[in-house]
Design a protein around this motif. Structure first.
Motif, mmCIF file in Angstrom:
data_model
loop_
_atom_site.group_PDB
_atom_site.id
_atom_site.type_symbol
_atom_site.label_atom_id
_atom_site.label_comp_id
_atom_site.label_asym_id
_atom_site.label_seq_id
_atom_site.Cartn_x
_atom_site.Cartn_y
_atom_site.Cartn_z
ATOM 1 N N LYS A 159 -2.488 -23.582 35.519
ATOM 2 C CA LYS A 159 -1.491 -23.226 36.170
ATOM 3 C C LYS A 159 -1.160 -21.815 36.539
ATOM 4 O O LYS A 159 -1.128 -20.984 37.287
ATOM 5 C CB LYS A 159 -0.115 -24.023 36.025
ATOM 6 N N TYR A 160 -1.112 -21.064 35.146
ATOM 7 C CA TYR A 160 -0.892 -19.668 34.940
ATOM 8 C C TYR A 160 -2.038 -19.084 34.206
ATOM 9 O O TYR A 160 -1.921 -18.737 32.846
ATOM 10 C CB TYR A 160 0.457 -19.377 33.975
ATOM 11 N N PRO A 161 -3.268 -18.680 34.757
ATOM 12 C CA PRO A 161 -4.480 -18.109 34.003
ATOM 13 C C PRO A 161 -4.129 -16.993 33.130
ATOM 14 O O PRO A 161 -4.684 -16.610 32.243
ATOM 15 C CB PRO A 161 -5.304 -17.955 35.033
ATOM 16 N N GLU A 162 -3.134 -16.368 33.726
ATOM 17 C CA GLU A 162 -2.638 -14.899 32.961
ATOM 18 C C GLU A 162 -2.332 -15.139 31.854
ATOM 19 O O GLU A 162 -2.242 -13.976 31.038
ATOM 20 C CB GLU A 162 -1.644 -14.172 33.954
ATOM 21 N N VAL A 163 -1.763 -16.315 31.469
ATOM 22 C CA VAL A 163 -1.203 -16.578 30.162
ATOM 23 C C VAL A 163 -2.138 -16.639 29.085
ATOM 24 O O VAL A 163 -1.962 -15.794 28.039
ATOM 25 C CB VAL A 163 -0.383 -17.646 30.159
ATOM 26 N N LYS A 164 -3.430 -17.016 29.383
ATOM 27 C CA LYS A 164 -4.400 -17.117 28.564
ATOM 28 C C LYS A 164 -4.849 -15.608 28.047
ATOM 29 O O LYS A 164 -5.290 -15.259 27.048
ATOM 30 C CB LYS A 164 -5.626 -17.803 28.982
ATOM 31 N N LYS A 165 -4.983 -14.654 28.986
ATOM 32 C CA LYS A 165 -5.352 -13.357 28.978
ATOM 33 C C LYS A 165 -4.468 -12.792 28.042
ATOM 34 O O LYS A 165 -4.543 -11.754 27.152
ATOM 35 C CB LYS A 165 -5.506 -12.775 30.272
ATOM 36 N N ALA A 166 -2.989 -12.968 28.109
ATOM 37 C CA ALA A 166 -1.807 -12.230 27.756
ATOM 38 C C ALA A 166 -1.986 -12.545 26.052
ATOM 39 O O ALA A 166 -1.916 -11.594 25.316
ATOM 40 C CB ALA A 166 -0.528 -12.554 28.174
ATOM 41 N N ILE A 167 -1.997 -13.842 25.931
ATOM 42 C CA ILE A 167 -2.186 -14.355 24.357
ATOM 43 C C ILE A 167 -3.307 -14.063 23.606
ATOM 44 O O ILE A 167 -3.338 -13.702 22.365
ATOM 45 C CB ILE A 167 -1.889 -15.716 24.391
ATOM 46 N N ALA A 168 -4.347 -13.643 24.531
ATOM 47 C CA ALA A 168 -5.736 -13.519 23.955
ATOM 48 C C ALA A 168 -5.794 -12.000 23.056
ATOM 49 O O ALA A 168 -6.438 -11.687 22.136
ATOM 50 C CB ALA A 168 -6.856 -13.727 24.695
ATOM 51 N N GLN A 169 -4.805 -11.249 23.874
ATOM 52 C CA GLN A 169 -4.666 -9.760 23.436
ATOM 53 C C GLN A 169 -4.108 -9.492 21.881
ATOM 54 O O GLN A 169 -4.237 -8.770 21.329
ATOM 55 C CB GLN A 169 -3.967 -8.931 24.327
ATOM 56 N N LEU A 170 -3.572 -10.705 21.418
ATOM 57 C CA LEU A 170 -2.892 -10.736 20.093
ATOM 58 C C LEU A 170 -3.785 -11.405 19.087
ATOM 59 O O LEU A 170 -3.457 -11.170 17.810
ATOM 60 C CB LEU A 170 -1.787 -11.774 19.998
ATOM 61 N N SER A 171 -5.083 -11.546 19.574
ATOM 62 C CA SER A 171 -6.207 -12.083 18.509
ATOM 63 C C SER A 171 -6.378 -11.010 17.485
ATOM 64 O O SER A 171 -6.615 -9.774 17.745
ATOM 65 C CB SER A 171 -7.395 -12.682 19.142
ATOM 66 N N GLY A 172 -6.191 -11.410 16.349
ATOM 67 C CA GLY A 172 -6.625 -10.461 15.129
ATOM 68 C C GLY A 172 -5.696 -9.114 14.973
ATOM 69 O O GLY A 172 -5.932 -8.287 13.991
ATOM 70 N N LYS A 173 -4.502 -9.171 15.485
ATOM 71 C CA LYS A 173 -3.501 -8.365 15.584
ATOM 72 C C LYS A 173 -2.714 -8.111 14.221
ATOM 73 O O LYS A 173 -2.274 -6.845 13.897
ATOM 74 C CB LYS A 173 -2.556 -8.331 16.893
ATOM 75 N N ILE A 174 -2.381 -9.063 13.667
ATOM 76 C CA ILE A 174 -1.396 -9.327 12.401
ATOM 77 C C ILE A 174 -2.414 -9.477 11.150
ATOM 78 O O ILE A 174 -2.974 -10.583 10.801
ATOM 79 C CB ILE A 174 -0.508 -10.194 12.642
ATOM 80 N N THR A 175 -2.141 -8.498 10.090
ATOM 81 C CA THR A 175 -2.693 -8.956 8.665
ATOM 82 C C THR A 175 -1.565 -9.477 7.800
ATOM 83 O O THR A 175 -0.299 -9.748 8.312
ATOM 84 C CB THR A 175 -2.961 -7.747 7.712
ATOM 85 N N ALA A 176 -1.817 -10.166 6.991
ATOM 86 C CA ALA A 176 -0.928 -10.886 5.906
ATOM 87 C C ALA A 176 0.151 -9.958 5.424
ATOM 88 O O ALA A 176 1.261 -10.154 5.459
ATOM 89 C CB ALA A 176 -1.610 -11.448 4.780
ATOM 90 N N ASP A 177 -0.306 -8.897 5.148
ATOM 91 C CA ASP A 177 0.593 -7.648 4.587
ATOM 92 C C ASP A 177 1.498 -7.344 5.714
ATOM 93 O O ASP A 177 2.945 -7.236 5.577
ATOM 94 C CB ASP A 177 0.082 -6.359 4.317
ATOM 95 N N GLU A 178 1.420 -7.244 7.145
ATOM 96 C CA GLU A 178 2.063 -6.950 8.225
ATOM 97 C C GLU A 178 3.047 -8.170 8.384
ATOM 98 O O GLU A 178 4.036 -7.699 8.710
ATOM 99 C CB GLU A 178 1.342 -6.492 9.333
#
Length: 310
Positions: free
Chosen positions: A253-272
């Protein structure tokens, strides 16, 4: 009172209730909320839920509502029932607690199997992990670790007959929780483990009401309180990579959601993640502000003024 009049009044009352419920439903439908993201009910989950919400709101024109649940199973059931659209789950939790599969220690194998099974069984999309793993952590006081020279769970087994465990309700019941852990390491506590709310578990350890607790490896309190995480030297726990899970119907229904969330991939380390948890729990900063600053540090778009506070 005449029976017919009484029945008529009952019918009118019932009709009025239905009408009010319908109005309420229509009001909710007209509230403008497009996406509902959820948290499993503890600090890290609240942060990750807010991260998803802000990411969607700042990169799309969709309005997001936040909801808070109490466990993996409750949140998962809300997702497949369509009551929510997305939340962040840990791969090991989904694999063992939801799919009821035996522990696999290879993170890639777990992710691939989970992605395939969730798509086939639940019509859910398991997106790429956020970059950190939050595994169960068996924790003792720093003074005890030093006194007994304990670094691993195998070493701790010698002392459990003198100790009392304090564990969360879910940890005691889960397939990858206490029962299997106790069997793997031959833990024999003096008394049955004390079942505790996760919000009180660290205080109980510091006050010596219990001697070993289960926490999460990214908890901000660990370093701040001088506690020690015992090494899982027999690799009992599966990998627990944090990965967003979204309904396929929502993505369609909202294809833009997948693109938005995909930008967070690999963005957070355990220390962060540990630092974000500390800012909220240790310094009592507002979650929205903490997430906003984190996204800014990563070069992500800043939230709009019309963020939903639902």
């Amino acid at each position: 009172m005449n029976v017919k009049i009484f029945l008529r009044l009952c019918f009118l009352t019932f009709a009025l209730i239905i009408s009010l419920a319908s109005c309420q439903l229509n009001s909710n439908n007209q509230s403008g909320v497009d996406i509902v993201v959820a948290s499993k009910g503890f600090t890290e989950q609240d942060i990750l839920s807010e991260l998803l919400a802000q990411q969607i709101e700042t990169t799309t024109n969709l309005k997001v509502e936040r909801r808070r649940f109490t466990s993996a199973l409750v949140t998962h059931n809300a997702l497949i029932a369509g009551k929510i659209d997305a939340y962040v789950e840990y791969t090991g939790t989904a694999f063992t607690s939801i799919l009821k599969q035996k522990v696999i220690n290879d993170p890639k194998v777990v992710y691939d199997k989970l992605k395939q099974a969730y798509a086939q069984q639940f019509n859910l999309e398991v997106m790429k992990p956020l970059g950190f793993e939050n595994t169960f952590a068996m924790i003792i006081r720093g003074a005890d670790a030093k006194r007994y020279n304990i670094q691993t769970l195998s070493q701790a087994a010698e002392y459990t007959p003198q100790w009392r465990g304090g564990f969360g309700y879910e940890f005691v019941e889960r397939e990858d929780g206490f029962p299997g852990l106790a069997k793997t390491y031959d833990f024999r506590f003096a008394k049955p483990p004390r079942l505790m709310d996760l919000g009180l578990i660290y205080r109980a350890l510091l006050q010596k009401q219990v001697d070993m607790i289960n926490g999460n490896s990214t908890d901000g309190q660990i370093a701040r309180l001088g506690l020690v995480v015992l090494k899982d030297d027999k690799q009992y726990f599966p990998p627990y990579e944090a990965a967003p899970i979204v309904r396929q119907a929502t993505l369609k229904k909202y294809p833009e959601v997948k693109k938005a969330i995909a930008q967070l991939s690999g963005k957070i380390t355990a220390d962060e993640m540990r630092q974000l948890n500390y800012l909220v729990e240790g310094e009592l900063q507002d979650i929205k502000d903490v997430v906003r600053e984190f996204r800014k540090s990563k070069g992500l778009a800043l939230p709009k003024d019309n963020i939903s506070n639902s």
